[in-house]
Scaffold this active site. Structure first.
Site, PDB file in Angstrom:
ATOM      1  N   SER A   1      -4.666  42.890   1.225  1.00  0.00           N
ATOM      2  CA  SER A   1      -4.089  41.737   0.548  1.00  0.00           C
ATOM      3  C   SER A   1      -4.993  41.133   0.056  1.00  0.00           C
ATOM      4  O   SER A   1      -6.170  40.953   0.368  1.00  0.00           O
ATOM      5  CB  SER A   1      -3.009  40.798   1.695  1.00  0.00           C
ATOM      6  OG  SER A   1      -2.698  39.706   1.172  1.00  0.00           O
TER       7      SER A   1
ATOM      8  N   LEU B   1      -7.878  38.886  -1.597  1.00  0.00           N
ATOM      9  CA  LEU B   1      -9.235  39.136  -1.973  1.00  0.00           C
ATOM     10  C   LEU B   1      -9.938  40.660  -1.147  1.00  0.00           C
ATOM     11  O   LEU B   1     -10.595  41.188  -1.772  1.00  0.00           O
ATOM     12  CB  LEU B   1     -10.093  38.021  -1.401  1.00  0.00           C
ATOM     13  CG  LEU B   1      -9.477  36.725  -2.177  1.00  0.00           C
ATOM     14  CD1 LEU B   1     -10.029  35.581  -1.539  1.00  0.00           C
ATOM     15  CD2 LEU B   1     -10.315  36.728  -3.558  1.00  0.00           C
ATOM     16  N   GLY B   2      -9.176  40.934   0.033  1.00  0.00           N
ATOM     17  CA  GLY B   2      -9.810  42.164   0.678  1.00  0.00           C
ATOM     18  C   GLY B   2      -9.293  43.252  -0.058  1.00  0.00           C
ATOM     19  O   GLY B   2      -9.977  44.439  -0.067  1.00  0.00           O
TER      20      GLY B   2
ATOM     21  N   SER C   1     -15.036  29.520   2.716  1.00  0.00           N
ATOM     22  CA  SER C   1     -14.472  28.497   1.891  1.00  0.00           C
ATOM     23  C   SER C   1     -15.215  27.393   1.499  1.00  0.00           C
ATOM     24  O   SER C   1     -16.016  26.509   2.309  1.00  0.00           O
ATOM     25  CB  SER C   1     -12.930  27.917   2.309  1.00  0.00           C
ATOM     26  OG  SER C   1     -12.485  26.920   1.487  1.00  0.00           O
TER      27      SER C   1
ATOM     28  N   TYR D   1      -8.247  24.664   9.634  1.00  0.00           N
ATOM     29  CA  TYR D   1      -8.531  25.674   8.831  1.00  0.00           C
ATOM     30  C   TYR D   1     -10.190  25.349   8.341  1.00  0.00           C
ATOM     31  O   TYR D   1     -10.830  26.327   8.445  1.00  0.00           O
ATOM     32  CB  TYR D   1      -7.570  25.947   7.569  1.00  0.00           C
ATOM     33  CG  TYR D   1      -8.151  26.688   6.411  1.00  0.00           C
ATOM     34  CD1 TYR D   1      -8.021  28.201   6.843  1.00  0.00           C
ATOM     35  CD2 TYR D   1      -8.595  26.329   5.155  1.00  0.00           C
ATOM     36  CE1 TYR D   1      -8.695  29.104   5.996  1.00  0.00           C
ATOM     37  CE2 TYR D   1      -9.244  27.169   4.261  1.00  0.00           C
ATOM     38  CZ  TYR D   1      -9.247  28.589   4.639  1.00  0.00           C
ATOM     39  OH  TYR D   1      -9.607  29.519   3.529  1.00  0.00           O
TER      40      TYR D   1
END
Ligand code: NAP
Length: 313
Positions: free
Chosen positions: A34, A36-37, A160, A185
């Site tokens: 899914s 970016l991977g 991030s 996160y």
């Protein structure tokens, strides 16, 4: 090996123009089903690599694989799916076994969950820290011996830009007393960056050829944002992503630069800059919080204790 001191901000345009032919090389991409991977996986197999992708939803991962094999008209063996749940130590071990003991050239630690409701792993650790950091820590420990004989072997940890505002608070990894999905996160993404920098420091001290990079996608329009527990946050983030976010392809330029560009150094944090559609890759010096050696040592020790996997210690 490049020293970790005095890095200079570096901007590269068209950073994949001279990316090497990857024929005969092997790569692993976590979360390759899914967002970016998937983009990373496509870029690697298009350049000739054989790629193993892992995720929890094996039916979705298999569909993504079949689609890429058909789209690029590749032999079936060039893209392999193996089940992986990064919150489960047995699954991580089985995935590493499925990757096999042949030399590995690239490990992209990309899979992630973001801002989910409070959940815990088997040891009571908050699930974003357990998935995004601890699971990848353990997987790296299992696969590092196979990277050592690789060609220009690299480990790329996808973090991030939010890491700069995070607090690590290693004494409260269960988050039971107070839980903010967004703060948890950001903490996991800070752990990703500290891990990548400290891994590079340890690898460099050993004098081998494996290098550890950290990268980020800026804000990308992927399904990651659909899991926020608050409907208001989902709507707001979706709107922000539409306005300032990039599609996964251009957003992935920092990850691919860290993985493939010959000028990229592990001393910088690689992400996209400029154009929404054809961005440059920008390498920025890490914030002080990412390279504090006492914090890194504490995270390393905790990660080894919790995962039961030792790395270069
Ligand atoms: N999108 C953004 O704006 C943004 C911004 C900054 C950083 N990032 C980072 O970029 C990375 C990729 O995110 P994305 O935006 O591409 O998200 P995504 O489209 O939701 O993809 C996440 C991938 O991770 C896999 N995954 C989730 N939990 C897993 C687990 N326990 N074990 C194994 N695989 C798991 C998912 O597959 P299953 O669900 O089948 O397991 C999926 O393949 C993440 O590390 C994220 O933190 C994204």
């Amino acid at each position: 090996m490049t020293p970790l001191t005095h890095p200079t901000r570096t901007r590269l345009s068209d950073p994949l123009a001279s990316a090497p032919d990857l024929t005969g090389r092997r790569a692993v991409v976590t979360g390759g089903s899914s967002g970016l991977g998937l983009v990373t996986t496509r870029a690697l197999i298009r350049r000739g690599a054989t790629v193993v992708i892992g995720a929890r939803d094996t039916a979705r991962t298999q569909r993504a694989r079949d689609h890429l094999i058909a789209e690029l008209n590749l032999p079936a063996g060039r893209l392999i799916v193996a089940p992986l749940d990064l919150i489960d130590p047995h699954s991580i071990r089985d995935f590493a076994k499925a990757v096999g003991d042949a030399p590995l050239d690239l490990l992209v630690l990309n899979a992630g969950i973001s801002s989910v409701p409070l959940r815990h792993d088997h040891a009571g650790i908050e699930s974003q820290f357990a998935t995004n950091h601890l699971g990848h820590f353990a997987l790296t420990g299992h696969l590092l011996p196979f990277l050592v004989p690789g060609v220009d072997p690299r480990i790329v940890t996808v973090s991030s830009a939010l890491y700069t505002g995070a607090t690590l608070d290693l004494d409260d990894l269960s988050s039971r007393t107070s839980y903010s999905p967004g703060r948890a996160y950001s903490r996991s993404k800070l752990a990703n960056v500290i891990f990548a920098v400290e891994l590079q420091r340890r690898l460099s001290a050993q004098g081998g050829t494996v290098r550890s990079f950290a990268a980020h996608p800026g804000m990308a329009r992927t399904p990651l944002h659909a899991t926020y527990p608050s409907a208001a946050t989902r709507v707001l983030t979706g709107a922000v992503a539409r306005v300032i976010g990039r599609d996964p392809g251009p957003a992935d330029i920092g990850v691919l630069t860290a993985a493939l560009n010959q000028e990229a150094t592990p001393t910088l944090f690689w992400g996209p800059a400029g154009s929404k559609t054809i961005p440059d890759a920008l390498g920025q010096p890490f914030a002080a919080v990412a390279s504090d050696s006492a914090t890194a040592a504490a995270l390393w020790l905790k990660s080894e204790q919790l995962s039961g996997v030792g790395i270069l210690s």
